[in-house]
Structure formats: C-alpha cells, structure tokens
Write an enzyme that holds these catalytic residues in place. Structure first.
Site, PDB file in Angstrom:
ATOM      1  N   GLY A  58      26.194 -51.503  55.030  1.00  0.00           N
ATOM      2  CA  GLY A  58      25.030 -51.927  55.795  1.00  0.00           C
ATOM      3  C   GLY A  58      24.575 -53.269  55.265  1.00  0.00           C
ATOM      4  CD  GLN A  63      20.974 -56.672  52.142  1.00  0.00           C
ATOM      5  OE1 GLN A  63      21.230 -56.001  53.116  1.00  0.00           O
ATOM      6  NE2 GLN A  63      21.532 -56.455  50.968  1.00  0.00           N
ATOM      7  CB  CYS A 105      21.126 -52.752  47.478  1.00  0.00           C
ATOM      8  SG  CYS A 105      20.497 -54.039  48.562  1.00  0.00           S
ATOM      9  CG  LEU A 106      26.352 -55.622  49.573  1.00  0.00           C
ATOM     10  CD1 LEU A 106      26.911 -56.296  50.820  1.00  0.00           C
ATOM     11  CD2 LEU A 106      27.452 -55.381  48.559  1.00  0.00           C
ATOM     12  CG  HIS A 147      19.324 -49.264  51.776  1.00  0.00           C
ATOM     13  ND1 HIS A 147      19.441 -48.991  50.429  1.00  0.00           N
ATOM     14  CD2 HIS A 147      19.604 -50.599  51.905  1.00  0.00           C
ATOM     15  CE1 HIS A 147      19.764 -50.110  49.788  1.00  0.00           C
ATOM     16  NE2 HIS A 147      19.875 -51.093  50.654  1.00  0.00           N
ATOM     17  CD  GLU A 148      21.168 -51.999  55.153  1.00  0.00           C
ATOM     18  OE1 GLU A 148      20.664 -53.125  55.039  1.00  0.00           O
ATOM     19  OE2 GLU A 148      21.925 -51.503  54.292  1.00  0.00           O
ATOM     20  CG  HIS A 151      17.220 -54.642  52.904  1.00  0.00           C
ATOM     21  ND1 HIS A 151      17.000 -55.314  51.729  1.00  0.00           N
ATOM     22  CD2 HIS A 151      18.323 -53.875  52.685  1.00  0.00           C
ATOM     23  CE1 HIS A 151      17.917 -54.970  50.837  1.00  0.00           C
ATOM     24  NE2 HIS A 151      18.735 -54.099  51.393  1.00  0.00           N
TER      25      HIS A 151
HETATM   26 NI    NI Z   1      20.375 -53.125  50.613  1.00  0.00          NI
END
Ligand code: NI
Length: 182
Positions: A58, A63, A105-106, A147-148, A151
């Site tokens: 995701g 991000q 998470c990236l 989660h997304e 963000h």
């Molecule tokens: Ni993330």
C-alpha cells in the site's frame, strides 16, 4: 448498455522519492481530489512502480510527496495477475470487529509493530476512472485500508504505540536517519 471495459493500469518506470518519518508532509491533512487529470494518472502509475520496487502493498499520496487525498494498494505484490487498487477521496463508512496484527511502513523503515485495527471495513471511494466504488474488506486488506487512510490524515502506525514505546522507536529512527542519511 454495455459495461465499459476496465483498463488495466499500466506502470511508469520512474521511482518516486519516499518521504520518511520526520518529513513534514507525512503529518499534513490532505486535500480532496477534484479532478482526475492526466498528470494525476501518470503520478499514480509511477506510484505503482515505486510501491512494487520497494515491496510495499500500500502507498499513500503523502508518502511520495503529493498533498492529495488518495492511496494505492495491491496485496499481490509482483504476482500476476496483479490487483491494482486506486482509492481516491476514500472514507470508511462502516466497520466491525478488531484484530491485532504486525504492521510496517515504507516511511518508517525497519520498524514493525503490532497494531489493533478493525477487522472488517466498508470503504467508499472513487476509482481511477472517477467511478464511485464500495469495497468490503476484511483481514489484511482492511488493515491496509486503515493504515493508508491514516496517512491521508497525517497519522502513522507508530502513533498507536504507547508513549514510551513510541519514544524508543522515534529515537531509533532518528539515529538511523543520521547514519543512513535520509
Ligand atoms: Ni505506511
């Protein structure tokens, strides 16, 4: 009337910069998307490439430096056929149950922690063609959606940790940032 055929989303092999903890953009409230124009579509195609390159499932707009409200997901990673999801102006309208699960998470490199999420959610959004869609998700997909979506409202999964744990994680990240220069 015939159903319009959904076109597979191509990818553009241009890796976008991934912003990480400490970068302001990860903490902003995003703006709703008003116009799905060519520029946005190309950006999304680059986002898929970036997500696959980094083995993510995701990726939210913030991000990769966009202030717009959308995210992408694909639980199948690089498998074929892929299932590319583009969720624009998403909202969760219903949810039930809860489940603990590991998250990473990236934008939070090297950290995985257990987070409690709703087990099942109903997400409403627009797809890349501007069509209203509703997806009922459970388990991992429901977790990715939550989660997304976080963000897009300036929230990271480490915000769910206890204050002490969060402090430890942030200190570790700060050190890592210094050493690795990101
Ligand atoms: Ni993330």
């Amino acid at each position: 009337m015939k159903n319009q055929e959904e076109k597979e989303i191509e990818i553009i092999e241009d890796e976008l910069k991934i912003y990480k903890v400490g970068d302001e953009i990860l903490r902003i409230e995003t703006e709703p998307v008003k116009d799905i124009n060519g520029e946005l579509v190309d950006f999304i195609k680059k986002m898929f490439y970036t997500m696959y390159q980094n083995r993510g499932i995701g990726l939210a707009a913030t991000q990769v430096g966009s202030t717009k409200r959308f995210f992408i997901a694909d639980l199948k990673l690089n498998e074929e056929p892929s299932k590319k999801l583009v969720l624009i102006n998403p909202v969760i309208t219903e949810s039930e149950g809860s489940e603990l699960g590991e998250e990473g998470c990236l934008s939070v490199p090297g950290i995985t922690e257990s987070v409690k999420r709703k087990y099942k959610v109903l997400l409403k959004a627009m797809d890349i063609n501007g069509k209203e869609i509703e997806i009922e998700a459970e388990g991992l997909l429901a977790r990715v959606f939550q989660h997304e979506l976080d963000h897009l409202h300036g929230k990271l999964f480490i915000d769910y940790l206890s204050p002490i744990k969060k402090k430890l994680v942030l200190n570790r990240l700060k050190k890592q940032r210094k050493e690795e220069g990101w």
